[in-house]
Motif scaffolding. Structure first.
Motif, mmCIF file in Angstrom:
data_model
loop_
_atom_site.group_PDB
_atom_site.id
_atom_site.type_symbol
_atom_site.label_atom_id
_atom_site.label_comp_id
_atom_site.label_asym_id
_atom_site.label_seq_id
_atom_site.Cartn_x
_atom_site.Cartn_y
_atom_site.Cartn_z
ATOM 1 N N UNK A 120 -15.199 -3.787 0.178
ATOM 2 C CA UNK A 120 -14.209 -4.559 0.935
ATOM 3 C C UNK A 120 -13.085 -5.002 0.210
ATOM 4 N N UNK A 121 -13.322 -5.408 -1.175
ATOM 5 C CA UNK A 121 -12.231 -6.045 -1.763
ATOM 6 C C UNK A 121 -11.112 -4.825 -2.075
ATOM 7 N N UNK A 122 -11.459 -3.697 -2.493
ATOM 8 C CA UNK A 122 -10.536 -2.646 -2.587
ATOM 9 C C UNK A 122 -9.772 -2.233 -1.421
ATOM 10 N N UNK A 123 -10.267 -2.126 -0.232
ATOM 11 C CA UNK A 123 -9.852 -1.619 1.042
ATOM 12 C C UNK A 123 -8.785 -2.878 1.427
ATOM 13 N N UNK A 124 -9.159 -3.951 1.464
ATOM 14 C CA UNK A 124 -8.456 -5.132 2.000
ATOM 15 C C UNK A 124 -7.162 -5.334 0.970
ATOM 16 N N UNK A 125 -7.620 -5.260 -0.406
ATOM 17 C CA UNK A 125 -6.357 -5.406 -1.009
ATOM 18 C C UNK A 125 -5.240 -4.567 -0.558
ATOM 19 N N UNK A 126 -5.594 -3.047 -0.476
ATOM 20 C CA UNK A 126 -4.564 -1.957 -0.328
ATOM 21 C C UNK A 126 -3.845 -2.369 0.869
ATOM 22 N N UNK A 127 -4.856 -2.908 2.083
ATOM 23 C CA UNK A 127 -4.168 -3.126 3.483
ATOM 24 C C UNK A 127 -2.939 -4.494 3.354
ATOM 25 N N UNK A 128 -3.286 -5.361 2.544
ATOM 26 C CA UNK A 128 -2.595 -6.691 2.499
ATOM 27 C C UNK A 128 -1.346 -6.180 1.585
ATOM 28 N N UNK A 129 -1.624 -5.714 0.527
ATOM 29 C CA UNK A 129 -0.610 -5.340 -0.488
ATOM 30 C C UNK A 129 0.573 -4.538 -0.006
ATOM 31 N N UNK A 130 -0.048 -3.489 0.947
ATOM 32 C CA UNK A 130 0.990 -2.627 1.765
ATOM 33 C C UNK A 130 1.950 -3.394 2.501
ATOM 34 N N UNK A 131 1.523 -4.779 3.087
ATOM 35 C CA UNK A 131 2.364 -5.256 3.935
ATOM 36 C C UNK A 131 3.394 -6.291 3.403
ATOM 37 N N UNK A 132 3.200 -6.217 2.090
ATOM 38 C CA UNK A 132 4.183 -7.123 1.379
ATOM 39 C C UNK A 132 5.184 -6.320 0.499
ATOM 40 N N UNK A 133 6.233 -6.859 0.074
ATOM 41 C CA UNK A 133 7.260 -6.260 -0.596
ATOM 42 C C UNK A 133 8.245 -7.085 -1.461
ATOM 43 N N UNK A 134 8.845 -6.268 -2.657
ATOM 44 C CA UNK A 134 9.624 -7.287 -3.480
ATOM 45 C C UNK A 134 8.777 -7.294 -4.887
ATOM 46 N N UNK A 135 9.608 -7.465 -5.849
ATOM 47 C CA UNK A 135 8.886 -7.679 -7.170
ATOM 48 C C UNK A 135 7.900 -7.018 -7.470
ATOM 49 N N UNK A 136 6.767 -7.535 -7.858
ATOM 50 C CA UNK A 136 5.359 -7.123 -8.164
ATOM 51 C C UNK A 136 4.769 -6.283 -7.020
ATOM 52 N N UNK A 137 5.158 -6.644 -5.971
ATOM 53 C CA UNK A 137 4.363 -6.094 -4.654
ATOM 54 C C UNK A 137 5.224 -4.458 -4.466
ATOM 55 N N UNK A 138 6.060 -4.180 -5.221
ATOM 56 C CA UNK A 138 6.531 -2.809 -5.173
ATOM 57 C C UNK A 138 5.645 -1.897 -5.933
ATOM 58 N N UNK A 139 4.674 -2.506 -6.572
ATOM 59 C CA UNK A 139 3.660 -1.703 -7.332
ATOM 60 C C UNK A 139 2.718 -1.022 -6.416
ATOM 61 N N UNK A 140 2.741 0.388 -6.475
ATOM 62 C CA UNK A 140 1.791 1.266 -5.708
ATOM 63 C C UNK A 140 0.342 0.280 -5.459
ATOM 64 N N UNK A 141 0.037 0.339 -4.148
ATOM 65 C CA UNK A 141 -1.149 -0.604 -3.592
ATOM 66 C C UNK A 141 -2.714 0.017 -4.134
ATOM 67 N N UNK A 142 -2.381 1.353 -4.602
ATOM 68 C CA UNK A 142 -3.700 1.626 -5.311
ATOM 69 C C UNK A 142 -4.138 1.053 -6.522
ATOM 70 N N UNK A 143 -3.052 0.553 -7.382
ATOM 71 C CA UNK A 143 -3.276 0.103 -8.672
ATOM 72 C C UNK A 143 -3.969 -1.513 -8.586
ATOM 73 N N UNK A 144 -3.356 -2.397 -7.604
ATOM 74 C CA UNK A 144 -4.149 -3.710 -7.666
ATOM 75 C C UNK A 144 -5.609 -3.821 -6.934
ATOM 76 N N UNK A 145 -5.545 -2.515 -6.081
ATOM 77 C CA UNK A 145 -6.817 -2.527 -5.345
ATOM 78 C C UNK A 145 -8.124 -2.083 -6.014
ATOM 79 N N UNK A 146 -7.593 -0.799 -7.126
ATOM 80 C CA UNK A 146 -8.717 -0.396 -7.878
ATOM 81 C C UNK A 146 -9.233 -1.338 -8.952
ATOM 82 N N UNK A 147 -7.912 -1.929 -9.413
ATOM 83 C CA UNK A 147 -8.500 -3.173 -10.448
ATOM 84 C C UNK A 147 -9.205 -4.300 -9.872
ATOM 85 N N UNK A 148 -8.633 -4.792 -8.725
ATOM 86 C CA UNK A 148 -9.796 -5.753 -8.256
ATOM 87 C C UNK A 148 -11.121 -5.158 -7.830
ATOM 88 N N UNK A 149 -11.153 -4.274 -7.366
ATOM 89 C CA UNK A 149 -12.512 -3.746 -6.979
ATOM 90 C C UNK A 149 -13.446 -3.537 -8.157
#
Length: 487
Positions: free
Chosen positions: A426-455
């Motif tokens: 749940x954490x990995x999937x939701x992190x990707x969905x939320x991160x993808x909707x944001x932009x600028x700064x750290x949010x330009x990082x490919x959403x798989x990275x925060x999603x994988x780490x948080x999971x």
């Protein structure tokens, strides 16, 4: 040539229609894939239309900085075959003869509540709808470019063909068509840059021509303006590699291979295919920049391979090579349709509605599910301005972050439990969905990275804070380890 190719694929579907006896045959081929078929079908379904359209298009626009995606994918492919393949093959058969990933999660953690199966099936449905639509977009662009028909007509033709043989033949039809499609893709992606370079006078002349357009295109460490690539951008490209650990349409090939002993041979074949194909795809984009006199703007850059083929070859050879692009599209879309349909059948229909359904009924429910999922994916693909690479990157990140950490830790960490697996997915999937909707700064990082780490973090913390797995689960884990040692 297109018609001959399409008829051949349909014939394979028809052959396996008559050989399909039960749900295991339809969704996993009875675990009878050889090393050759496993490796080529896995890589063909992995790379899809973006290998011959998306990646060359990226290289055409940005030059050698696109090589970082290729490097990440090559490393990820090797680690997936080396670390995951054999263990997943043994574990899925030992743990309740699991047919799908949700099935495996339920059996691995002895989840009688069915919540793991249902949640994982929901994420498979969400992300595969986008992934399958990317294949339909690629098919639509292909038919539109080749035959000069409207995008909607082209999209419709491609979708009907893909659905037809997947509907009929199931997993074995998909894998055998992917086997031949993998061979065709490899031949096409290697042949085109070689002939393109030769027609331009050789390697030195081609390199000098690219330099004359923009010398920065040949430097993998800077963008087209000569500005050094950001750390975030480089990590984002390399991070495509960690997505492999969670891709259901690739992992299911590991589950279906005839024997764990076949994995080593399959890995070698797969790595040769991947290394040459990825390098050639990047070179196609660079050569196309010089070879084509009319510049391609924006998402039209994804047609660089198609246009080069139409200009380089006579219609017979060109038709075969164009069919290779169709092969790339079909080999992924069919796999995704089948995995999604098997999840809907095995993880929703059978679990929630018809626990005692016959094998014949389940096969037909899977076929109907293929058609339903295809219709939704078709609707999502109606925008002809969609970027194949962008759609694929989102779905790839979704699967990589949702299932990757759960797969890895479930195979290698005995202390992991059901609560950790559920929280991690749940954490990995939701992190990707939320991160993808944001932009600028750290949010330009490919959403798989925060999603994988948080999971990963959530799986470890929740597993340690909740009850240990039962002795039955621990004993099964140890049994799998012993079987792997024997193989």
């Amino acid at each position: 040539m297109f018609i001959i190719y399409l008829l051949a694929m349909m014939a394979i579907g028809l052959v396996f229609y008559f050989r399909t006896k039960n749900l295991s045959d339809y969704v996993l081929g009875g675990r009878q894939l050889s090393g050759w078929v496993t490796s080529l079908s896995a890589q063909a379904s992995d790379m899809s239309g973006w290998l011959l359209m998306g990646l060359p298009g990226a290289a055409y626009l940005t030059g050698m900085d696109s090589i970082w995606i290729a490097i990440g994918l090559a490393v990820g492919t090797y680690l997936n075959w080396k670390v995951i393949a054999k263990r997943l093959r043994v574990y899925t058969q030992t743990s309740g003869d699991s047919l799908t990933l949700p099935d495996y999660f339920e059996n691995r953690f002895k989840d009688n509540s069915k919540i793991l199966r249902i949640i994982s099936a929901v994420f498979i449905l969400i992300f595969f709808l986008f992934y399958t639509s990317s294949g339909f977009v690629a098919g639509g662009k292909l038919f539109s470019t080749v035959f000069g028909i409207s995008y909607i007509k082209a999209l419709t033709i491609g979708a009907i063909v893909i659905v037809a043989y997947t509907f009929l033949g199931g997993f074995m039809a998909v894998c055998w068509t992917d086997f031949f499609q993998g061979i065709m893709m490899f031949a096409a992606v290697v042949m085109v840059p070689i002939i393109g370079i030769k027609s331009l006078g050789g390697i030195n002349e081609t390199v000098n021509a690219v330099k004359s357009i923009n010398p920065n295109l040949l430097n993998p460490f800077v963008d087209t303006k000569g500005i050094s690539l950001s750390l975030i951008g480089t990590i984002s490209s390399l991070a495509w590699g960690i997505g492999y650990f969670g891709q259901p349409h690739i992992l299911v090939r590991f589950m279906a291979i005839k024997s764990a002993k076949e994995v080593k041979k399959a890995r070698m074949i797969a790595m040769i295919w991947v290394a040459f194909s990825l390098a050639a795809a990047v070179i196609i984009g660079m050569v196309g920049l010089v070879y084509l006199k009319t510049p391609l703007i924006g998402n039209d850059s994804e047609k660089v391979f198609l246009i080069m083929v139409s200009k380089m070859f006579n219609p017979v050879i060109g038709g075969i090579l164009m069919a290779a692009v169709l092969a790339a599209v079909m080999s992924t879309a069919d796999s995704q349709l089948l995995v999604t349909a098997s999840s809907l059948t095995e993880d929703f229909y059978k679990v929630l509605f018809r626990k005692n359904a016959s094998e014949k009924e389940l096969v037909w429910v899977s076929r109907i599910a293929v058609a339903i999922v295809a219709i939704i994916a078709y609707y999502l693909a109606l925008d002809e301005n969609s970027s194949i690479l962008n759609i694929v990157s989102y779905a790839w990140a979704g699967f990589g972050a949702t299932f990757g950490p759960t797969i890895i830790l479930s195979l290698f960490w005995k202390r992991m439990n059901k609560s950790g697996a559920l929280a991690g997915m749940i954490t990995g999937g939701i992190t990707v969905i939320v991160w993808k909707s944001l932009s600028g700064g750290i949010f330009d990082l490919y959403e798989i990275v925060p999603g994988f780490i948080c999971s990963v973090i959530v799986i470890v913390i929740v597993s340690l804070l909740t009850k240990e797995p039962s002795e039955e689960i621990k004993q099964e884990f140890d049994m799998v380890y012993l079987k792997i040692q024997e193989n």
